[in-house]
Design a protein around this motif. Structure first.
Motif, PDB file in Angstrom:
ATOM      1  N   ALA A 159      20.305 -11.396  65.557  1.00  0.00           N
ATOM      2  CA  ALA A 159      20.968 -10.095  65.620  1.00  0.00           C
ATOM      3  C   ALA A 159      20.345  -9.161  64.585  1.00  0.00           C
ATOM      4  O   ALA A 159      19.811  -9.602  63.567  1.00  0.00           O
ATOM      5  CB  ALA A 159      22.463 -10.254  65.359  1.00  0.00           C
ATOM      6  N   LYS A 160      20.431  -7.877  64.829  1.00  0.00           N
ATOM      7  CA  LYS A 160      19.794  -6.897  63.949  1.00  0.00           C
ATOM      8  C   LYS A 160      20.340  -6.991  62.531  1.00  0.00           C
ATOM      9  O   LYS A 160      19.575  -6.917  61.557  1.00  0.00           O
ATOM     10  CB  LYS A 160      20.030  -5.480  64.508  1.00  0.00           C
ATOM     11  N   SER A 161      21.660  -7.157  62.375  1.00  0.00           N
ATOM     12  CA  SER A 161      22.253  -7.213  61.037  1.00  0.00           C
ATOM     13  C   SER A 161      21.766  -8.435  60.260  1.00  0.00           C
ATOM     14  O   SER A 161      21.567  -8.377  59.047  1.00  0.00           O
ATOM     15  CB  SER A 161      23.782  -7.225  61.132  1.00  0.00           C
ATOM     16  N   ILE A 162      21.553  -9.563  60.962  1.00  0.00           N
ATOM     17  CA  ILE A 162      21.053 -10.775  60.310  1.00  0.00           C
ATOM     18  C   ILE A 162      19.590 -10.593  59.919  1.00  0.00           C
ATOM     19  O   ILE A 162      19.174 -10.968  58.813  1.00  0.00           O
ATOM     20  CB  ILE A 162      21.215 -12.001  61.239  1.00  0.00           C
ATOM     21  N   ARG A 163      18.807  -9.991  60.799  1.00  0.00           N
ATOM     22  CA  ARG A 163      17.393  -9.757  60.480  1.00  0.00           C
ATOM     23  C   ARG A 163      17.254  -8.838  59.275  1.00  0.00           C
ATOM     24  O   ARG A 163      16.379  -9.039  58.425  1.00  0.00           O
ATOM     25  CB  ARG A 163      16.664  -9.174  61.694  1.00  0.00           C
ATOM     26  N   LYS A 164      18.094  -7.826  59.190  1.00  0.00           N
ATOM     27  CA  LYS A 164      18.040  -6.906  58.046  1.00  0.00           C
ATOM     28  C   LYS A 164      18.356  -7.635  56.748  1.00  0.00           C
ATOM     29  O   LYS A 164      17.723  -7.380  55.714  1.00  0.00           O
ATOM     30  CB  LYS A 164      19.029  -5.747  58.262  1.00  0.00           C
ATOM     31  N   LEU A 165      19.339  -8.536  56.792  1.00  0.00           N
ATOM     32  CA  LEU A 165      19.667  -9.320  55.594  1.00  0.00           C
ATOM     33  C   LEU A 165      18.484 -10.189  55.171  1.00  0.00           C
ATOM     34  O   LEU A 165      18.122 -10.243  53.992  1.00  0.00           O
ATOM     35  CB  LEU A 165      20.882 -10.217  55.859  1.00  0.00           C
ATOM     36  N   VAL A 166      17.893 -10.864  56.148  1.00  0.00           N
ATOM     37  CA  VAL A 166      16.784 -11.770  55.846  1.00  0.00           C
ATOM     38  C   VAL A 166      15.581 -10.998  55.323  1.00  0.00           C
ATOM     39  O   VAL A 166      14.859 -11.484  54.438  1.00  0.00           O
ATOM     40  CB  VAL A 166      16.413 -12.588  57.105  1.00  0.00           C
ATOM     41  N   MET A 167      15.349  -9.796  55.836  1.00  0.00           N
ATOM     42  CA  MET A 167      14.233  -8.989  55.349  1.00  0.00           C
ATOM     43  C   MET A 167      14.404  -8.637  53.875  1.00  0.00           C
ATOM     44  O   MET A 167      13.433  -8.531  53.130  1.00  0.00           O
ATOM     45  CB  MET A 167      14.098  -7.717  56.186  1.00  0.00           C
ATOM     46  N   LYS A 168      15.654  -8.474  53.436  1.00  0.00           N
ATOM     47  CA  LYS A 168      15.907  -8.182  52.020  1.00  0.00           C
ATOM     48  C   LYS A 168      15.723  -9.411  51.150  1.00  0.00           C
ATOM     49  O   LYS A 168      15.291  -9.317  50.000  1.00  0.00           O
ATOM     50  CB  LYS A 168      17.333  -7.646  51.848  1.00  0.00           C
ATOM     51  N   ASN A 181       7.391 -10.078  65.744  1.00  0.00           N
ATOM     52  CA  ASN A 181       8.732 -10.128  65.162  1.00  0.00           C
ATOM     53  C   ASN A 181       8.902 -11.452  64.402  1.00  0.00           C
ATOM     54  O   ASN A 181       9.675 -12.315  64.804  1.00  0.00           O
ATOM     55  CB  ASN A 181       9.785 -10.001  66.271  1.00  0.00           C
ATOM     56  N   PRO A 182       8.172 -11.639  63.290  1.00  0.00           N
ATOM     57  CA  PRO A 182       8.238 -12.926  62.577  1.00  0.00           C
ATOM     58  C   PRO A 182       9.627 -13.235  62.030  1.00  0.00           C
ATOM     59  O   PRO A 182      10.044 -14.390  62.018  1.00  0.00           O
ATOM     60  CB  PRO A 182       7.215 -12.758  61.444  1.00  0.00           C
ATOM     61  N   ILE A 183      10.358 -12.203  61.583  1.00  0.00           N
ATOM     62  CA  ILE A 183      11.701 -12.435  61.057  1.00  0.00           C
ATOM     63  C   ILE A 183      12.613 -12.972  62.158  1.00  0.00           C
ATOM     64  O   ILE A 183      13.365 -13.936  61.959  1.00  0.00           O
ATOM     65  CB  ILE A 183      12.288 -11.143  60.460  1.00  0.00           C
ATOM     66  N   GLY A 184      12.533 -12.379  63.343  1.00  0.00           N
ATOM     67  CA  GLY A 184      13.347 -12.854  64.459  1.00  0.00           C
ATOM     68  C   GLY A 184      13.015 -14.285  64.831  1.00  0.00           C
ATOM     69  O   GLY A 184      13.905 -15.105  65.089  1.00  0.00           O
ATOM     70  N   ASP A 185      11.711 -14.619  64.845  1.00  0.00           N
ATOM     71  CA  ASP A 185      11.296 -15.989  65.162  1.00  0.00           C
ATOM     72  C   ASP A 185      11.819 -16.975  64.131  1.00  0.00           C
ATOM     73  O   ASP A 185      12.274 -18.074  64.469  1.00  0.00           O
ATOM     74  CB  ASP A 185       9.770 -16.076  65.211  1.00  0.00           C
ATOM     75  N   LEU A 186      11.765 -16.594  62.864  1.00  0.00           N
ATOM     76  CA  LEU A 186      12.213 -17.498  61.796  1.00  0.00           C
ATOM     77  C   LEU A 186      13.728 -17.658  61.803  1.00  0.00           C
ATOM     78  O   LEU A 186      14.242 -18.746  61.535  1.00  0.00           O
ATOM     79  CB  LEU A 186      11.741 -16.979  60.434  1.00  0.00           C
ATOM     80  N   VAL A 187      14.447 -16.588  62.105  1.00  0.00           N
ATOM     81  CA  VAL A 187      15.910 -16.683  62.209  1.00  0.00           C
ATOM     82  C   VAL A 187      16.283 -17.686  63.296  1.00  0.00           C
ATOM     83  O   VAL A 187      17.161 -18.539  63.106  1.00  0.00           O
ATOM     84  CB  VAL A 187      16.537 -15.304  62.495  1.00  0.00           C
ATOM     85  N   LYS A 188      15.605 -17.604  64.438  1.00  0.00           N
ATOM     86  CA  LYS A 188      15.867 -18.557  65.522  1.00  0.00           C
ATOM     87  C   LYS A 188      15.480 -19.970  65.115  1.00  0.00           C
ATOM     88  O   LYS A 188      16.171 -20.938  65.440  1.00  0.00           O
ATOM     89  CB  LYS A 188      15.094 -18.152  66.772  1.00  0.00           C
ATOM     90  N   ALA A 189      14.370 -20.103  64.390  1.00  0.00           N
ATOM     91  CA  ALA A 189      13.906 -21.428  63.973  1.00  0.00           C
ATOM     92  C   ALA A 189      14.928 -22.111  63.062  1.00  0.00           C
ATOM     93  O   ALA A 189      15.104 -23.328  63.110  1.00  0.00           O
ATOM     94  CB  ALA A 189      12.560 -21.313  63.255  1.00  0.00           C
ATOM     95  N   PHE A 202      10.764 -29.163  57.001  1.00  0.00           N
ATOM     96  CA  PHE A 202      10.667 -27.747  56.666  1.00  0.00           C
ATOM     97  C   PHE A 202       9.472 -27.111  57.373  1.00  0.00           C
ATOM     98  O   PHE A 202       9.592 -26.058  57.990  1.00  0.00           O
ATOM     99  CB  PHE A 202      10.551 -27.586  55.155  1.00  0.00           C
ATOM    100  N   ALA A 203       8.309 -27.768  57.279  1.00  0.00           N
ATOM    101  CA  ALA A 203       7.113 -27.227  57.937  1.00  0.00           C
ATOM    102  C   ALA A 203       7.320 -27.155  59.441  1.00  0.00           C
ATOM    103  O   ALA A 203       6.874 -26.209  60.100  1.00  0.00           O
ATOM    104  CB  ALA A 203       5.901 -28.081  57.595  1.00  0.00           C
ATOM    105  N   TYR A 204       7.991 -28.160  60.006  1.00  0.00           N
ATOM    106  CA  TYR A 204       8.253 -28.174  61.450  1.00  0.00           C
ATOM    107  C   TYR A 204       9.087 -26.950  61.854  1.00  0.00           C
ATOM    108  O   TYR A 204       8.805 -26.293  62.862  1.00  0.00           O
ATOM    109  CB  TYR A 204       8.988 -29.459  61.822  1.00  0.00           C
ATOM    110  N   ILE A 205      10.101 -26.636  61.062  1.00  0.00           N
ATOM    111  CA  ILE A 205      10.952 -25.472  61.357  1.00  0.00           C
ATOM    112  C   ILE A 205      10.138 -24.186  61.238  1.00  0.00           C
ATOM    113  O   ILE A 205      10.171 -23.316  62.117  1.00  0.00           O
ATOM    114  CB  ILE A 205      12.164 -25.433  60.410  1.00  0.00           C
ATOM    115  N   MET A 206       9.387 -24.066  60.137  1.00  0.00           N
ATOM    116  CA  MET A 206       8.664 -22.828  59.864  1.00  0.00           C
ATOM    117  C   MET A 206       7.609 -22.521  60.928  1.00  0.00           C
ATOM    118  O   MET A 206       7.377 -21.373  61.280  1.00  0.00           O
ATOM    119  CB  MET A 206       7.989 -22.931  58.497  1.00  0.00           C
ATOM    120  N   ARG A 207       6.984 -23.560  61.447  1.00  0.00           N
ATOM    121  CA  ARG A 207       5.880 -23.338  62.368  1.00  0.00           C
ATOM    122  C   ARG A 207       6.345 -22.981  63.775  1.00  0.00           C
ATOM    123  O   ARG A 207       5.524 -22.816  64.684  1.00  0.00           O
ATOM    124  CB  ARG A 207       4.955 -24.557  62.380  1.00  0.00           C
ATOM    125  N   LYS A 208       7.642 -22.842  63.947  1.00  0.00           N
ATOM    126  CA  LYS A 208       8.146 -22.344  65.222  1.00  0.00           C
ATOM    127  C   LYS A 208       7.915 -20.839  65.356  1.00  0.00           C
ATOM    128  O   LYS A 208       8.068 -20.284  66.447  1.00  0.00           O
ATOM    129  CB  LYS A 208       9.631 -22.665  65.358  1.00  0.00           C
TER     130      LYS A 208
END
Length: 520
Positions: free
Chosen positions: A276-285, A262-270, A249-255
């Motif tokens: 995508a914008k729609s996925i980032r919006k979901l994760v932000m919620k 753009n931390p949300i975008g980095d975490l989505v990729k990790a 988990f820590a390995y994934i997060m520290r990517k």
């Protein structure tokens, strides 16, 4: 009277300790302690029956301790309670010293020791280092601390586990440290950085009934990813870190890069999701979507991923939502059908267990039979039932069920229904799985001829299952799907079969409806 030890243990707070065996109150005025009894708790000038938000009247000195003067030291035998802090600006780093008190109630006696812990926030690299707590004015490690001498607590809830005290956000020193971290981070980035106080208020608006708790972990997360709500992020870490293999988990997060805008975008990729914008919006919620992305990582279509993430909200949260078998099973399905077809199958599942149980059974079967395959055209619920049936068959040998010519004469066709005696024990497993009854467990008794099973089929699907006596002259059970009793037309069909073979009825299942007992 209080002992000399008690009188020397002077504190500016009163302490309350509640557990299963005793309830103790230690008074800051007289340094006596008393068992909690009715009449000690007061709220708004009136006596109350519980200690929640209550003032407590000491029965020894008859002085009142206000609720804000009372510290709850319940729970563990030793409680580490925040006292105060000091901090220093060292350019690229901020060094903080946390002072706390170890409060214990061994043998109902209050003891307190002072502890000092150093934390270093490296603004330049985004890392935060936690040094082992030590008893104040000594080099001796705090005996209740079992961690390493130095720990990087960036993107980790580790610090929350190390120290049980809560930082007091109203403390001017704590607020000063929060403000200093904000100023230092703002100097680092060319664009606006929100303060920890802002994130705390935003977190409270989302979860007004929860407890907003400032911890070292939240501060460390703020220094690492200042463009993400540190309270929400820390809650996500605490809720999800145990669902993954150790250190993964820590390995994934520290990517997520410390200097990212753009931390949300980095975490989505990790977490192997589509950026995508729609996925980032979901994760932000809801940051919990991040860990669920891992489950659907093999879907490439953003719309399918979004629909599947939204579907997970309907499923009750639990460990099964993060079962490690789900992703490989989805990958196996995607090899057989387009991803929209697979996504629709999952979306039709009313419960997560249809997916998790099916995935587990599939790989359990593959361990026994590497060549096992399945029909992707079936629904997820059908696959669940088929895998359950096939797994049972692999676990039990298929034994023949033999009959004499006389016994086989009871087989017949009535109004398009074919009444047949079961010919092998795997047939009982199949019938049990399709009809949702326990006849699959009757195989050994049927093989020993302790009983016989006759099934009425309609278009090769089992409709009625009869348990017959060993001589096939009595009906012991007659079940429809889900152990329902035959009624109306099905009752007439069963009676036609029984009368034709001159059998006796020895079950409540075939009593006339008006004769059903109340308890059945």
């Amino acid at each position: 009277m209080a002992s000399e030890h008690y009188k020397k243990t002077a504190t500016k707070n009163s302490y309350l300790r509640l557990n299963r065996y005793d309830s103790v109150f230690y008074c800051r005025h007289c340094h006596e302690q008393s068992d909690i009894v009715i009449g000690m708790m007061w709220r708004d000038g009136k006596p109350v029956e519980n200690t929640r938000d209550a003032d407590i009247l000491c029965p020894q000195c008859m002085k009142l301790s206000k609720n804000e003067e009372i510290i709850d030291a319940s729970g563990k035998e030793v409680t580490n309670i925040y006292s105060h802090l000091s901090y220093f600006d060292n350019g690229d780093t901020v060094r903080a010293y946390i002072f706390s008190k170890e409060i214990s109630f061994f043998s109902k006696k209050l003891q307190q020791k002072h502890i000092k812990t150093m934390v270093v926030f490296n603004i330049k690299t985004g890392q935060t280092y936690f040094f082992e707590p030590r008893y104040e004015n000594t080099s001796k490690r705090w005996k209740h601390y079992g961690g390493p001498r130095l720990k990087n607590i960036s993107i980790s809830s580790y610090a929350g586990l190390l120290m049980s005290f809560k930082l007091n956000e109203q403390d001017p020193k704590v607020q000063g440290l929060m403000d200093l971290l904000h100023v230092k981070l703002q100097e680092k980035f060319p664009y606006p950085v929100k303060s920890l106080q802002f994130y705390g208020q935003e977190h409270n608006e989302k979860k007004p009934y929860g407890e907003k708790r400032l911890s070292l972990a939240i501060m460390a997360n703020y220094v690492r990813l200042p463009h993400l709500n540190s309270y929400d992020f820390n809650q996500f870490i605490e809720d999800n870190r145990h669902l993954y293999e150790d250190k993964k988990f820590a390995y994934i997060m520290r990517k997520a890069r410390p200097d990212t805008s753009n931390p949300i975008g980095d975490l989505v990729k990790a977490f192997k999701g589509p950026d995508a914008k729609s996925i980032r919006k979901l994760v932000m919620k809801n940051l919990d979507y991040l860990s669920r992305l891992f489950m659907f990582q093999d879907f490439k279509d953003v719309n399918n991923v979004r629909r599947l993430l939204e579907k997970t909200d309907e499923w009750r949260r639990g460990y099964s939502l993060y079962d490690v078998k789900i992703s490989p099973f989805i990958k196996a399905m995607l090899k057989k059908a387009p991803e929209t077809v697979v996504a629709n199958k999952i979306l039709k599942a009313n419960t997560i267990h249809w997916l998790t149980d099916t995935a587990r059974m599939y790989f359990d079967i593959k361990e026994i039979n590497e060549d096992y395959d399945f029909d992707i055209s079936r629904s997820l619920k059908d696959l669940h039932d088929i895998f359950s049936m096939d797994y049972d068959k692999l676990q039990h040998p298929n034994l023949p069920l033999e009959y004499s010519e006389r016994e086989l004469k009871i087989e017949c066709d009535i109004d398009g229904y074919e009444f047949r005696l079961a010919k092998e024990t795997h047939e009982l497993i199949t019938v049990g799985a399709k009809m949702d009854i326990c006849v699959g467990s009757y195989g050994s008794r049927a093989h020993r001829k302790d009983l016989a099973i006759c099934v009425a089929y309609k278009d090769e699907e089992p409709v009625v299952c009869f348990e017959l006596s060993r001589h096939l002259d009595r009906v012991l059970q007659a079940k429809l799907h889900g152990n329902q009793r035959p009624k109306d037309e099905m009752y007439d069909l069963c009676m036609e079969f029984i009368n034709r073979n001159e059998m006796k009825i020895d079950t409540w299942d075939l009593q006339k409806p008006e004769e059903y007992p109340e308890a059945i």
